[in-house]
Design an enzyme around this catalytic site. Structure first.
Site, short mmCIF file in Angstrom:
data_model
loop_
_atom_site.label_atom_id
_atom_site.label_comp_id
_atom_site.label_asym_id
_atom_site.label_seq_id
_atom_site.Cartn_x
_atom_site.Cartn_y
_atom_site.Cartn_z
N CYS A 1 0.82 -1.21 0.00
CA CYS A 1 0.00 0.00 0.00
C CYS A 1 0.86 1.26 0.00
O CYS A 1 0.87 2.02 0.98
CB CYS A 1 -0.94 -0.02 1.19
SG CYS A 1 -2.09 -1.38 1.04
N TYR B 1 21.04 -8.29 -1.00
CA TYR B 1 20.25 -7.27 -0.30
C TYR B 1 18.78 -7.29 -0.74
O TYR B 1 18.12 -6.25 -0.77
CB TYR B 1 20.87 -5.88 -0.50
CG TYR B 1 22.32 -5.84 -0.09
CD1 TYR B 1 22.68 -5.92 1.26
CD2 TYR B 1 23.36 -5.77 -1.02
CE1 TYR B 1 24.01 -5.91 1.65
CE2 TYR B 1 24.69 -5.77 -0.64
CZ TYR B 1 25.00 -5.84 0.69
OH TYR B 1 26.32 -5.85 1.07
N1 LLP Z 1 32.20 -4.97 4.35
C1 LLP Z 1 31.58 -4.00 5.03
C2 LLP Z 1 32.21 -3.47 6.23
C3 LLP Z 1 30.35 -3.49 4.60
O1 LLP Z 1 29.76 -2.53 5.29
C4 LLP Z 1 29.76 -4.03 3.43
C5 LLP Z 1 28.46 -3.54 2.96
C6 LLP Z 1 30.43 -5.05 2.74
C7 LLP Z 1 31.66 -5.48 3.23
C8 LLP Z 1 29.87 -5.70 1.50
O2 LLP Z 1 29.70 -4.82 0.46
P1 LLP Z 1 29.27 -5.36 -0.99
O3 LLP Z 1 30.42 -6.17 -1.52
O4 LLP Z 1 28.08 -6.21 -0.80
O5 LLP Z 1 29.00 -4.16 -1.76
N2 LLP Z 1 21.82 -2.47 1.22
C9 LLP Z 1 22.66 -1.82 0.23
C10 LLP Z 1 24.12 -2.17 0.40
C11 LLP Z 1 24.65 -1.85 1.77
C12 LLP Z 1 26.06 -2.31 1.95
C13 LLP Z 1 26.47 -2.21 3.36
N3 LLP Z 1 27.80 -2.67 3.61
C14 LLP Z 1 22.16 -2.18 -1.18
O6 LLP Z 1 21.18 -2.89 -1.27
O7 LLP Z 1 22.71 -1.73 -2.16
#
Ligand code: LLP
Length: 427
Positions: free
Chosen positions: A353, A382
């Protein structure tokens, strides 16, 4: 966007027909092609092994955390980076080797830190002085010497959405560099017998396509260590490597990031007369993102002549908040005819909604009839992990498919599950 099809041209995931999966497990449904998860981890492994350096790939659990996922990570010899007691509990249930787990987070509770010490978690990535002081005391009380990294805010701005940009100086994460917080933290750890400082950590953001930010980050970490007379055993640059969501995205292969990191860290160590430290990376999205697909069943549609056609599906912002939260783009195909030429432009709207509950604006698709299965590609990171119970819609099931076999790894929530935690109130 890459996807696989079977003999009759229908969409397959892990060798299983998507329409069969939808019929068997219901929709909305998250389906992971496990071979693509394995392939992503292997690509990082191969890139590092080709460079002959000490390294660790720590899968960032937050991208998608579940017992089955952690088991696959262990099978591929990767480590795990967690950010909560819940993710630690999931690792425990998966039988993960706790020595291969690191613990990030900017406000770890006493209960979470105690749990981490109790299960013998390998590395705690300390974010701030409040945590450092408490952890030193807790580890001393247990009579142990806990390996740690210090997380710093390296003042590197990555080119990405501001909500997922993390490395800039004005950030809630990590010790500030300019005001001397890193220097005093290093001194404090050196003086604490219950803590062993392995190295420095930073994370500059997420969904990043350029290498420059990572190089700058690695250089800053090395410079910081050198300025503080500290020879690090570990340089951890976090995660953030970008992936393909639509045909417009052109991500680099992991080897490009890895090669640049190895060169930067090796050179930095040489300049300072150190042994080359181990390089740790924490990829989340680039391990599970493209491996995941969400299947929805098409509902009715609303045509507003001259304005727009809304095509509804049976899920939406509750199972994938990313379009609403980050204006994230996705691409969809029809499961029965994924290669058919698009004949119409529709906006795929969820069932929640809120007017903002739109999964794809102006998607180009073949004609859709109610009951058709619509597949959103590249939803593995995510998506499920940020799912909510908004409007009291239960969260979807998750299925792993590999080599023509499918297995449910998270069961679908039921209406009964939703009311299970509710207690009556007597005023
Ligand atoms: N290491 C740390 C300390 C982090 O904070 C993160 C992601 C990663 C590794 C992994 O990052 P990646 O490789 O997945 O980009 N919810 C958001 C993304 C938030 C990421 C937070 N930290 C989205 O859906 O785009």
């Amino acid at each position: 966007m890459p996807f696989t099809t079977g003999a009759n041209g229908e969409l397959t995931i892990g060798g299983v027909k998507a329409t069969d999966l939808a019929a068997k497990y219901g929709t909305p449904l998250y389906v992971y092609d496990v071979s693509r998860i394995r392939g992503a981890i292997q690509a990082y492994n191969e890139a590092f092994q080709a460079r002959n350096v000490d390294y660790t790939i720590s899968y960032a659990a937050k991208a998608f955390a579940s017992v089955a996922m952690f088991q696959v990570v262990a099978e591929e010899h990767a480590h795990l980076d967690v950010v909560s007691g819940g993710e630690i509990a999931t690792a425990v249930k998966a039988g993960f080797d706790m020595r291969n787990v690191s613990f990030n987070g900017n406000n770890k509770s006493d209960a979470e830190l105690a749990y981490a010490l109790e299960v013998g978690l390998g590395t705690i990535i300390v974010d701030n002085d409040y945590e450092l002081t408490r952890l030193a005391k807790m580890a001393a009380a247990k009579g142990i010497c806990q390996p740690i990294l210090l997380r710093v805010a390296p003042a590197v701005s990555a080119h990405t959405h501001e909500y997922i940009m993390t490395g800039q100086a004005d950030s809630k994460f990590g010790f500030d560099v300019a005001s001397g917080q890193v220097a005093s933290a290093i001194k404090k750890v050196k003086a604490a017998p219950s803590l062993k400082l392995l190295g420095l950590h930073a994370h500059i953001g997420s969904q990043i396509f350029e290498i420059a930010g990572f190089i700058e980050e690695a250089k800053k970490l090395i410079q910081l260590a050198a300025e503080n007379d500290f020879e690090p055993e570990v340089i951890d640059v976090g995660g953030g490597f970008g992936i393909q969501y639509t045909d417009d995205d052109q991500p680099l292969p992991p080897s490009r990031f890895v090669d640049s990191l190895v060169e930067t860290v090796t050179q930095g160590a040489k300049d300072n007369g150190w042994a080359t430290p181990a390089i740790w990376v924490e990829p989340g999205r680039s391990i599970v993102g493209v491996a995941g697909t969400t299947l929805y069943t098409a509902g009715g549609r609303k045509e507003i002549p001259g304005v727009r056609t809304y095509q509804t599906v049976d899920g939406g912002m509750g199972d994938n908040i990313r379009p609403a939260l980050y204006q994230a783009d996705y691409q969809a195909v029809l499961a029965k005819t994924p290669k058919a030429k698009p004949t119409e432009t529709v906006t795929i709207a969820g069932k929640y909604c809120e007017s903002g509950d739109i999964l794809i604006k102006d998607a180009k698709l073949p004609a859709i009839t109610p009951g058709d299965v619509i597949a959103l590609l590249s939803t593995g990171a995510y998506g499920y992990s940020m799912a909510s119970l908004y409007n009291r819609n239960p969260r979807p099931a998750v299925v792993f498919a590999e080599n023509g076999r499918a297995q449910e790894v998270i069961r679908r929530e039921t209406w009964a599950d939703l009311t299970d935690h509710d207690l009556s109130y007597k005023g």
